[in-house]
Design a protein around this motif. Structure first.
Motif, PDB file in Angstrom:
ATOM      1  N   GLY A   1       0.851  -1.205   0.036  1.00 33.97           N
ATOM      2  CA  GLY A   1       0.041  -0.083  -0.046  1.00 33.97           C
ATOM      3  C   GLY A   1       0.871   1.345  -0.111  1.00 33.97           C
TER       4      GLY A   1
ATOM      5  N   GLN B   1       1.048   6.046   1.872  1.00 36.09           N
ATOM      6  CA  GLN B   1       2.200   7.004   2.809  1.00 36.09           C
ATOM      7  C   GLN B   1       3.033   7.868   1.630  1.00 36.09           C
TER       8      GLN B   1
ATOM      9  N   ASP C   1      -1.039  -0.623  -4.201  1.00 37.54           N
ATOM     10  CA  ASP C   1      -2.335  -0.308  -3.963  1.00 37.54           C
ATOM     11  C   ASP C   1      -2.173   1.292  -3.904  1.00 37.54           C
TER      12      ASP C   1
ATOM     13  N   SER D   1     -14.365  -0.186  -2.314  1.00 34.68           N
ATOM     14  CA  SER D   1     -13.877  -0.346  -0.925  1.00 34.68           C
ATOM     15  C   SER D   1     -14.637   0.304   0.121  1.00 34.68           C
ATOM     16  N   ASN D   2     -14.695  -0.440   1.075  1.00 38.14           N
ATOM     17  CA  ASN D   2     -15.407   0.128   2.310  1.00 38.14           C
ATOM     18  C   ASN D   2     -17.016  -0.070   1.987  1.00 38.14           C
TER      19      ASN D   2
ATOM     20  N   GLN E   1     -11.915  -3.712  -1.026  1.00 34.62           N
ATOM     21  CA  GLN E   1     -10.939  -3.481   0.033  1.00 34.62           C
ATOM     22  C   GLN E   1     -11.626  -2.999   1.312  1.00 34.62           C
TER      23      GLN E   1
ATOM     24  N   MET F   1      -4.878  -1.579   6.422  1.00 34.35           N
ATOM     25  CA  MET F   1      -4.348  -1.670   7.602  1.00 34.35           C
ATOM     26  C   MET F   1      -3.980  -2.925   8.252  1.00 34.35           C
TER      27      MET F   1
ATOM     28  N   LEU G   1      -1.546  -4.501   9.354  1.00 36.72           N
ATOM     29  CA  LEU G   1      -0.641  -4.219  10.603  1.00 36.72           C
ATOM     30  C   LEU G   1      -1.432  -3.518  11.887  1.00 36.72           C
TER      31      LEU G   1
ATOM     32  N   TYR H   1      -2.118  -0.412  11.683  1.00 34.24           N
ATOM     33  CA  TYR H   1      -1.479   0.855  11.784  1.00 34.24           C
ATOM     34  C   TYR H   1       0.028   0.744  12.506  1.00 34.24           C
TER      35      TYR H   1
ATOM     36  N   LYS I   1       5.939  -2.310  18.117  1.00 36.34           N
ATOM     37  CA  LYS I   1       6.917  -1.373  18.332  1.00 36.34           C
ATOM     38  C   LYS I   1       6.143  -0.331  19.425  1.00 36.34           C
TER      39      LYS I   1
ATOM     40  N   ARG J   1      -3.766   8.776  14.051  1.00 36.71           N
ATOM     41  CA  ARG J   1      -3.104   7.347  14.224  1.00 36.71           C
ATOM     42  C   ARG J   1      -2.913   7.170  15.981  1.00 36.71           C
TER      43      ARG J   1
ATOM     44  N   ILE K   1      -2.463  -5.545   2.095  1.00 36.18           N
ATOM     45  CA  ILE K   1      -1.481  -4.356   1.373  1.00 36.18           C
ATOM     46  C   ILE K   1      -0.954  -3.695   2.452  1.00 36.18           C
TER      47      ILE K   1
ATOM     48  N   GLY L   1       1.391  -0.994   4.527  1.00 36.60           N
ATOM     49  CA  GLY L   1       1.849   0.242   4.253  1.00 36.60           C
ATOM     50  C   GLY L   1       3.535   0.237   4.809  1.00 36.60           C
TER      51      GLY L   1
ATOM     52  N   THR M   1       6.807   3.125   5.662  1.00 39.03           N
ATOM     53  CA  THR M   1       7.593   4.454   5.285  1.00 39.03           C
ATOM     54  C   THR M   1       9.084   4.323   5.111  1.00 39.03           C
TER      55      THR M   1
ATOM     56  N   GLN N   1      10.505  -6.615   5.197  1.00 37.58           N
ATOM     57  CA  GLN N   1       9.930  -7.454   6.201  1.00 37.58           C
ATOM     58  C   GLN N   1       8.545  -8.004   5.735  1.00 37.58           C
TER      59      GLN N   1
HETATM   60  N1  LIG Z   1      -9.510   1.836   1.119  1.00 43.32           N
HETATM   61  C1  LIG Z   1      -9.150   2.602   2.294  1.00 43.32           C
HETATM   62  O1  LIG Z   1     -10.217   3.125   2.937  1.00 43.32           O
HETATM   63  C2  LIG Z   1      -7.901   2.469   2.879  1.00 43.32           C
HETATM   64  C3  LIG Z   1      -7.577   2.912   4.295  1.00 43.32           C
HETATM   65  C4  LIG Z   1      -6.321   3.068   4.704  1.00 43.32           C
HETATM   66  C5  LIG Z   1      -5.253   2.296   4.162  1.00 43.32           C
HETATM   67  N2  LIG Z   1      -5.636   1.808   2.954  1.00 43.32           N
HETATM   68  C6  LIG Z   1      -4.536   1.288   2.213  1.00 43.32           C
HETATM   69  O2  LIG Z   1      -3.972   0.160   2.976  1.00 43.32           O
HETATM   70  C7  LIG Z   1      -2.547   0.211   3.050  1.00 43.32           C
HETATM   71  C8  LIG Z   1      -2.111   0.056   4.534  1.00 43.32           C
HETATM   72  O3  LIG Z   1      -2.893   0.564   5.505  1.00 43.32           O
HETATM   73  P1  LIG Z   1      -1.819   1.369   6.618  1.00 43.32           P
HETATM   74  O4  LIG Z   1      -0.732   1.675   5.976  1.00 43.32           O
HETATM   75  O5  LIG Z   1      -2.700   2.427   7.080  1.00 43.32           O
HETATM   76  O6  LIG Z   1      -1.669   0.573   7.657  1.00 43.32           O
HETATM   77  P2  LIG Z   1      -0.820  -0.636   7.967  1.00 43.32           P
HETATM   78  O7  LIG Z   1      -0.585  -1.249   6.814  1.00 43.32           O
HETATM   79  O8  LIG Z   1      -1.634  -1.466   9.085  1.00 43.32           O
HETATM   80  O9  LIG Z   1       0.338  -0.209   8.764  1.00 43.32           O
HETATM   81  C9  LIG Z   1       1.451   0.497   7.881  1.00 43.32           C
HETATM   82  C10 LIG Z   1       2.388   1.245   8.933  1.00 43.32           C
HETATM   83  O10 LIG Z   1       2.826   0.531   9.896  1.00 43.32           O
HETATM   84  C11 LIG Z   1       4.402   0.966   9.930  1.00 43.32           C
HETATM   85  N3  LIG Z   1       5.075  -0.339   9.801  1.00 43.32           N
HETATM   86  C12 LIG Z   1       5.178  -1.163   8.526  1.00 43.32           C
HETATM   87  N4  LIG Z   1       6.032  -2.061   8.306  1.00 43.32           N
HETATM   88  C13 LIG Z   1       6.723  -1.973   9.623  1.00 43.32           C
HETATM   89  C14 LIG Z   1       7.594  -2.767  10.197  1.00 43.32           C
HETATM   90  N5  LIG Z   1       8.361  -3.854   9.891  1.00 43.32           N
HETATM   91  N6  LIG Z   1       8.408  -2.258  11.478  1.00 43.32           N
HETATM   92  C15 LIG Z   1       7.688  -1.270  12.057  1.00 43.32           C
HETATM   93  N7  LIG Z   1       6.826  -0.459  11.565  1.00 43.32           N
HETATM   94  C16 LIG Z   1       5.998  -0.973  10.496  1.00 43.32           C
HETATM   95  C17 LIG Z   1       4.640   1.949   9.408  1.00 43.32           C
HETATM   96  O11 LIG Z   1       4.319   3.072  10.070  1.00 43.32           O
HETATM   97  P3  LIG Z   1       5.201   4.291  10.512  1.00 43.32           P
HETATM   98  O12 LIG Z   1       6.475   4.119   9.910  1.00 43.32           O
HETATM   99  O13 LIG Z   1       4.856   5.670  10.391  1.00 43.32           O
HETATM  100  O14 LIG Z   1       5.217   4.116  12.101  1.00 43.32           O
HETATM  101  C18 LIG Z   1       3.475   1.959   8.169  1.00 43.32           C
HETATM  102  O15 LIG Z   1       3.342   3.174   7.485  1.00 43.32           O
HETATM  103  C19 LIG Z   1      -2.251   1.676   3.024  1.00 43.32           C
HETATM  104  O16 LIG Z   1      -1.016   2.120   2.370  1.00 43.32           O
HETATM  105  C20 LIG Z   1      -3.341   2.157   1.791  1.00 43.32           C
HETATM  106  O17 LIG Z   1      -2.806   1.705   0.413  1.00 43.32           O
HETATM  107  C21 LIG Z   1      -6.932   1.942   2.298  1.00 43.32           C
END
Ligand SMILES: NC(=O)c1ccc[n+]([C@@H]2O[C@H](COP(=O)([O-])OP(=O)(O)OC[C@H]3O[C@@H](n4cnc5c(N)ncnc54)[C@H](OP(=O)(O)O)[C@@H]3O)[C@@H](O)[C@H]2O)c1
Length: 325
Positions: A25, A28, A65, A161-162, A186, A216, A218, A220, A226, A241, A289, A291, A293, A300
């Motif tokens: 995803g 970011q 994505d 999505s949603n 999604q 999301m 992971l 978030y 961590k 967040r 998917i 995300g 940074t 990983q």
């Molecule tokens: N359709 C929708 O409404 C919707 C809504 C939300 C998201 N999405 C999609 O879903 C994707 C994923 O969601 P998300 O990014 O919000 O949540 P997530 O995947 O649950 O969390 C991602 C965040 O976790 C941290 N992270 C990831 N891998 C890590 C690791 N190995 N070690 C430590 N921290 C780690 C990073 O944040 P930090 O570095 O900032 O700590 C990263 O930005 C998005 O990129 C987007 O494409 C879609």
């Protein structure tokens, strides 16, 4: 305990598009772009974005994505620039993006598709989703407009999505009338957010052959453990967040403990175990998917499938997260 390095592809809905169970995803990548999302995220440098996408590709991830809403072109552009930098041919990856429906009608889909195509700079839109249910049009009207885009070969497949179970069914029916099917919904899904298992979304998706794309996954970042290890990180997070993390930090502690225990058996990380569970617990119905940074995050996440959880380990994680259903 078994380890396995082969990751098989999964069919996206009933299309002939094949994706790895884990994609990347790139919400970011919105940082620095227009709109609220552009302000929510740090503006990653081109070098950082290229490194993240490069790490995902190296780890075997074959799809990405993004969305219009992620900086109104900024995330899509960051992604296409990074794919170009990695010398990826346009038929070597799968790209999913989303139309922003808020305060718009279905007629806007044909008006804005050329912006999406331009930002993707030659990488075809394999999956185009309606980002959320809030628009001035019915799902039927939106699917009619999406079907027109498929016929015009501007996109390859249609998703949402949603969407609730009912709305997803309506979208699927409308597409069937045009000889298509709904490829994906999604939705928010992780070990600490399991509502799709009880509100009919997962069941309906399985019945209709629609892929669930877990966002999301992971939690978030919480499921990496961590924030439990270093609570001072919570303060540094963005407003929304921080709120989500504070609400779930103590509740999720037993989950993170269980993930850590299992992770230590395989020499992997808690986040990798969380992703592995998510995309395997329901057969092939769910893909995720995560995300990133940092390139290390993508590294990983892409390595999350190189081991196989035992039946007992999957059940332990199911049990410890039942209250999140
Ligand atoms: N359709 C929708 O409404 C919707 C809504 C939300 C998201 N999405 C999609 O879903 C994707 C994923 O969601 P998300 O990014 O919000 O949540 P997530 O995947 O649950 O969390 C991602 C965040 O976790 C941290 N992270 C990831 N891998 C890590 C690791 N190995 N070690 C430590 N921290 C780690 C990073 O944040 P930090 O570095 O900032 O700590 C990263 O930005 C998005 O990129 C987007 O494409 C879609």
């Amino acid at each position: 305990m078994t380890t396995d390095t082969k990751v098989s592809l999964r069919r996206l809905g009933q299309t002939n598009i094949q994706v790895t169970p884990i994609g990347l995803g790139v919400m970011q990548f919105a940082g620095g772009g227009k709109g609220i999302m552009g302000r929510m995220y740090r503006n990653l440098t081109t070098q950082e974005k290229n490194a993240i996408v490069g790490a995902a590709l190296e780890g075997g991830i074959n799809w990405f994505d993004t969305a219009e809403m992620y900086g109104f072109g900024h995330s899509e552009q960051g992604l296409s620039t990074a794919l170009k930098a990695a010398q990826v041919e346009d038929d070597e990856v799968v790209v999913a993006t989303k139309w922003f429906p808020f305060l718009r009608t279905a007629g806007n889909l044909s008006k804005t598709i050329n912006d999406r195509i331009r930002h993707m700079d030659g990488y075809p839109i394999d999956l185009y989703m309606v980002h959320h249910p809030w628009s001035f049009s019915s799902p039927e009207a939106e699917m009619e407009a999406m079907a027109d885009l498929v016929e015009a070969e501007q996109i390859r497949s249609v998703g949402v999505s949603n969407f609730s179970a009912d709305r997803m069914r309506r979208a699927h029916r409308a597409l069937q009338k045009r000889g298509l099917s709904l490829a994906a919904n999604q939705v928010h899904y992780s070990l600490i957010h399991r509502r799709i298992e009880t509100n009919g979304i997962l069941e309906t998706a399985k019945e209709l052959g629609i892929t669930i794309i877990a966002y999301m996954p992971l939690g978030y970042g919480m499921l990496t453990g961590k924030y439990h290890k270093s609570p001072e990180l919570v303060r540094k997070s963005s407003f929304f967040r921080r709120k989500m993390i504070r609400r779930n930090l103590e509740r999720s502690r037993p989950v993170v403990n269980a993930l850590e225990e299992i992770a230590s058996r395989y020499g992997v990380t808690p986040g990798q175990v969380a992703l592995n569970w998510l995309v395997n617990f329901h057969g092939e119905s769910v893909v995720a998917i995560p995300g990133a940074t940092e390139a290390e995050h993508a590294r990983q996440s892409s390595g999350a499938l190189h081991f196989t959880l035992t039946e007992e380990e999957r059940s332990v994680l199911d049990e410890v997260t039942r209250e999140f259903r």
